[in-house]
Structure formats: C-alpha cells, structure tokens
Design a protein around this motif. Structure first.
Motif, short mmCIF file in Angstrom:
data_model
loop_
_atom_site.label_atom_id
_atom_site.label_comp_id
_atom_site.label_asym_id
_atom_site.label_seq_id
_atom_site.Cartn_x
_atom_site.Cartn_y
_atom_site.Cartn_z
N PHE A 61 2.49 -4.82 -0.67
CA PHE A 61 1.46 -4.33 -1.58
C PHE A 61 2.09 -3.60 -2.76
CE2 PHE A 61 2.20 -1.20 1.70
CZ PHE A 61 2.22 0.02 1.04
N ASP A 62 1.36 -3.61 -3.87
CA ASP A 62 1.74 -2.88 -5.07
C ASP A 62 0.84 -1.66 -5.20
OD1 ASP A 62 3.66 -4.72 -6.58
OD2 ASP A 62 1.99 -6.06 -6.15
N CYS A 63 1.42 -0.50 -5.46
CA CYS A 63 0.63 0.72 -5.67
C CYS A 63 1.52 1.79 -6.28
CB CYS A 63 -0.01 1.20 -4.36
SG CYS A 63 1.16 1.84 -3.17
N ASP A 64 0.94 2.91 -6.61
CA ASP A 64 1.71 4.02 -7.13
C ASP A 64 2.30 4.82 -5.96
OD1 ASP A 64 -0.66 5.09 -6.23
OD2 ASP A 64 -0.90 6.48 -7.89
N PRO A 65 3.31 5.66 -6.22
CA PRO A 65 3.94 6.43 -5.15
C PRO A 65 2.98 7.34 -4.37
CG PRO A 65 5.33 6.45 -7.09
CD PRO A 65 4.04 5.82 -7.48
N GLU A 66 1.98 7.89 -5.03
CA GLU A 66 1.02 8.77 -4.33
C GLU A 66 0.23 8.00 -3.29
OE1 GLU A 66 -0.92 11.94 -2.93
OE2 GLU A 66 0.81 11.96 -4.26
N THR A 67 -0.20 6.79 -3.62
CA THR A 67 -0.94 5.96 -2.65
C THR A 67 -0.05 5.62 -1.47
OG1 THR A 67 -2.29 5.04 -4.43
CG2 THR A 67 -2.23 3.82 -2.36
N GLN A 68 1.22 5.33 -1.73
CA GLN A 68 2.17 5.04 -0.66
C GLN A 68 2.30 6.23 0.28
OE1 GLN A 68 5.96 5.49 1.19
NE2 GLN A 68 5.80 6.25 -0.85
N ARG A 69 2.30 7.44 -0.26
CA ARG A 69 2.37 8.64 0.59
C ARG A 69 1.10 8.78 1.43
NH1 ARG A 69 5.56 10.40 -3.69
NH2 ARG A 69 3.86 11.08 -5.02
N ILE A 70 -0.05 8.45 0.86
CA ILE A 70 -1.31 8.49 1.61
C ILE A 70 -1.27 7.49 2.76
CG2 ILE A 70 -3.79 8.00 1.47
CD1 ILE A 70 -3.66 9.07 -1.44
N VAL A 71 -0.77 6.29 2.49
CA VAL A 71 -0.66 5.25 3.53
C VAL A 71 0.24 5.73 4.65
CG1 VAL A 71 0.29 2.96 4.00
CG2 VAL A 71 -1.21 3.30 2.03
N ARG A 72 1.39 6.30 4.31
CA ARG A 72 2.33 6.80 5.33
C ARG A 72 1.69 7.91 6.17
NH1 ARG A 72 7.66 5.58 4.97
NH2 ARG A 72 8.22 7.56 5.90
N SER A 73 0.97 8.80 5.53
CA SER A 73 0.32 9.89 6.24
C SER A 73 -0.75 9.36 7.20
CB SER A 73 -0.31 10.85 5.24
OG SER A 73 -1.04 11.85 5.89
N THR A 74 -1.53 8.40 6.74
CA THR A 74 -2.58 7.82 7.57
C THR A 74 -1.99 7.11 8.78
OG1 THR A 74 -4.01 7.52 5.66
CG2 THR A 74 -4.51 6.18 7.60
N LEU A 75 -0.94 6.32 8.57
CA LEU A 75 -0.31 5.61 9.68
C LEU A 75 0.33 6.58 10.68
CD1 LEU A 75 1.31 2.61 7.79
CD2 LEU A 75 -0.67 2.56 9.31
N GLY A 76 0.91 7.65 10.18
CA GLY A 76 1.53 8.64 11.07
C GLY A 76 0.51 9.34 11.96
N ASP A 77 -0.72 9.49 11.47
CA ASP A 77 -1.77 10.15 12.24
C ASP A 77 -2.55 9.21 13.14
OD1 ASP A 77 -1.07 12.52 11.02
OD2 ASP A 77 -2.66 12.41 9.51
N ASP A 78 -2.40 7.90 12.96
CA ASP A 78 -3.19 6.92 13.72
C ASP A 78 -2.60 6.75 15.12
OD1 ASP A 78 -4.55 4.69 14.72
OD2 ASP A 78 -4.71 3.80 12.73
N PRO A 79 -3.37 7.02 16.18
CA PRO A 79 -2.85 6.91 17.54
C PRO A 79 -2.56 5.47 17.97
CG PRO A 79 -5.19 7.41 17.59
CD PRO A 79 -4.75 7.49 16.16
N ARG A 80 -3.06 4.48 17.24
CA ARG A 80 -2.81 3.08 17.60
C ARG A 80 -1.44 2.62 17.15
NH1 ARG A 80 -8.29 1.22 14.76
NH2 ARG A 80 -7.28 2.56 13.25
N PHE A 118 8.16 6.43 22.75
CA PHE A 118 7.13 7.33 23.27
C PHE A 118 6.29 7.84 22.10
CE2 PHE A 118 10.60 7.42 26.26
CZ PHE A 118 9.94 7.26 27.47
N LYS A 119 4.98 7.65 22.19
CA LYS A 119 4.06 8.14 21.16
C LYS A 119 2.74 8.47 21.83
CE LYS A 119 2.41 8.02 16.69
NZ LYS A 119 2.32 7.34 15.45
N ASN A 120 2.18 9.60 21.48
CA ASN A 120 0.89 10.05 22.02
C ASN A 120 0.86 10.03 23.54
OD1 ASN A 120 -0.18 10.44 19.44
ND2 ASN A 120 -0.73 8.29 19.28
N GLN A 121 1.89 10.58 24.14
CA GLN A 121 2.00 10.72 25.59
C GLN A 121 1.95 9.38 26.32
OE1 GLN A 121 -1.08 13.47 26.63
NE2 GLN A 121 -0.02 15.21 25.69
N ALA A 122 2.44 8.33 25.66
CA ALA A 122 2.49 7.00 26.29
C ALA A 122 3.84 6.36 25.97
CB ALA A 122 1.36 6.12 25.78
#
Length: 114
Positions: A67-86, A51-55
């Motif tokens: 992908f390769d990146c620094d830990p801060e970028t990884q946190r940004i990616v996780r935050s963005t994905l968590g907020d994405d309704p798709r 169940f996500k976003n009332q569906a």
C-alpha cells in the motif's frame, strides 16, 4: 511512500484474516492511501514458537499487503496491528525511497515462494 505489510494471523478461520485485512485497508483508504494489492499466503508454520496474548502459536494464516500512504498512516496501521489480539506477528517495510520512478513498477501481488 510504498509499504509492504507481511502479517501472520492466528489460526482459526479465514474470516479472522479477512477482518484484519479489512480493518487495515480501511485505515489506509480513510487516510488518503492506496492499496496496491493483497496476497493470501495460506496457513503455514511460523519459524519458531511465538507467544502472544497468553497463547502459544506455531502456525498462522499469512498475508501480504502492499500500500501507498504517508508515514503517519503507516504508524497508525502498526499501532492497530500491535493492539489486535488476532495478530501473531507482523512487519511493515518501506519499499524504495519514495521517488515515483523507483516504485511505479512495483506490482501489488506477490506469490508465495517455497
């Protein structure tokens, strides 16, 4: 650091999954990271009803991105994905301990195992 992102996008159209991947990819690249590879794992059933976003979701479009990146970028990616309704579900895992000798031979493409 090398990370592996396994994502499940709501079933709708392949374009939604492409847009999510593009958004994440641009965040990685804009912050100095490198995308090693993206694998489309097609539409399949989720292990259990989610169940996500009332569906309610029982199926999703799966993809894997390395992908390769620094830990801060990884946190940004996780935050963005968590907020994405798709997004239905996602998981970001660090591969190796960051030493080049451990991760230099890791390929970008991963086949779906059934």
């Amino acid at each position: 650091m090398l990370y592996e992102l396994l994502g499940a996008v709501r079933v709708g159209s392949l374009n939604e999954a492409k847009e999510v991947i593009k958004t994440v990819g641009m965040q990685v690249l804009m912050n100095g990271g490198v995308i090693r590879g993206i694998s489309n794992w097609d539409t399949s059933y989720l292990p259990k009803r989610t169940f996500k976003n009332q569906a309610s979701h029982t199926m999703a479009q799966h993809f894997l991105m390395r992908f390769d990146c620094d830990p801060e970028t990884q946190r940004i990616v996780r935050s963005t994905l968590g907020d994405d309704p798709r997004m239905v579900k996602f998981s970001v895992v660090k591969i190796g301990d960051g030493k080049l000798r451990d991760i230099s031979r890791v390929e970008g493409h991963v086949d779906w195992f059934t």
